[in-house]
Scaffold this motif. Sequence first.
Motif, short mmCIF file in Angstrom:
data_model
loop_
_atom_site.label_atom_id
_atom_site.label_comp_id
_atom_site.label_asym_id
_atom_site.label_seq_id
_atom_site.Cartn_x
_atom_site.Cartn_y
_atom_site.Cartn_z
N LYS A 86 -36.13 20.29 58.84
CA LYS A 86 -35.66 19.28 57.90
C LYS A 86 -36.81 18.35 57.55
CE LYS A 86 -30.82 18.73 59.04
NZ LYS A 86 -29.82 17.76 59.50
N SER A 88 -38.73 14.98 57.10
CA SER A 88 -38.63 13.74 57.85
C SER A 88 -38.20 12.60 56.94
CB SER A 88 -39.97 13.40 58.49
OG SER A 88 -40.89 13.04 57.49
N LEU A 89 -37.80 11.52 57.55
CA LEU A 89 -37.38 10.34 56.80
C LEU A 89 -38.52 9.83 55.93
CD1 LEU A 89 -35.39 8.04 56.20
CD2 LEU A 89 -36.31 6.87 58.21
N TRP A 90 -39.74 9.84 56.47
CA TRP A 90 -40.90 9.35 55.72
C TRP A 90 -41.18 10.21 54.50
CZ3 TRP A 90 -41.62 4.63 56.62
CH2 TRP A 90 -41.47 4.10 57.89
N SER A 91 -41.02 11.52 54.61
CA SER A 91 -41.28 12.37 53.45
C SER A 91 -40.19 12.16 52.39
CB SER A 91 -41.37 13.83 53.85
OG SER A 91 -40.14 14.30 54.34
N ARG A 92 -38.95 11.95 52.81
CA ARG A 92 -37.88 11.68 51.85
C ARG A 92 -38.10 10.34 51.14
NH1 ARG A 92 -32.67 12.37 55.21
NH2 ARG A 92 -34.09 12.64 56.93
#
Length: 105
Positions: A86, A88-92
């Motif tokens: 999935k 990561s939050l940072w990439s989203r």
Amino acid sequence: MGNWFSIRQDTQRAPLRSLAAEHLKRCPLCGALNAVRNEECFVCRWHGAFDHDAERIEHSLSELVDRCPELASAMARPRASAKAAKPSLWSRLGRWFRKRIDLSA
């Protein structure tokens, strides 16, 4: 379960032994396996010299796998590819904020 390393072919045994010895060390006080980066034993808090002998580490790892067979399947399971993981939050968040925002309303 026997020796976990003996399940592997003999040609793979030496790399597995060196891999275990490269990343693990054995506490001389309680016999627990620790990550090489640990400064003290996570079980007994020993902080002296650790045992780095590949045969002893292999033996301790085999004993650990005998007590907890789930570890053998976890160690034998191939790692998921980077694409299957999935995001990561940072990439989203990066994707959201890379888009231009229209403030002309």
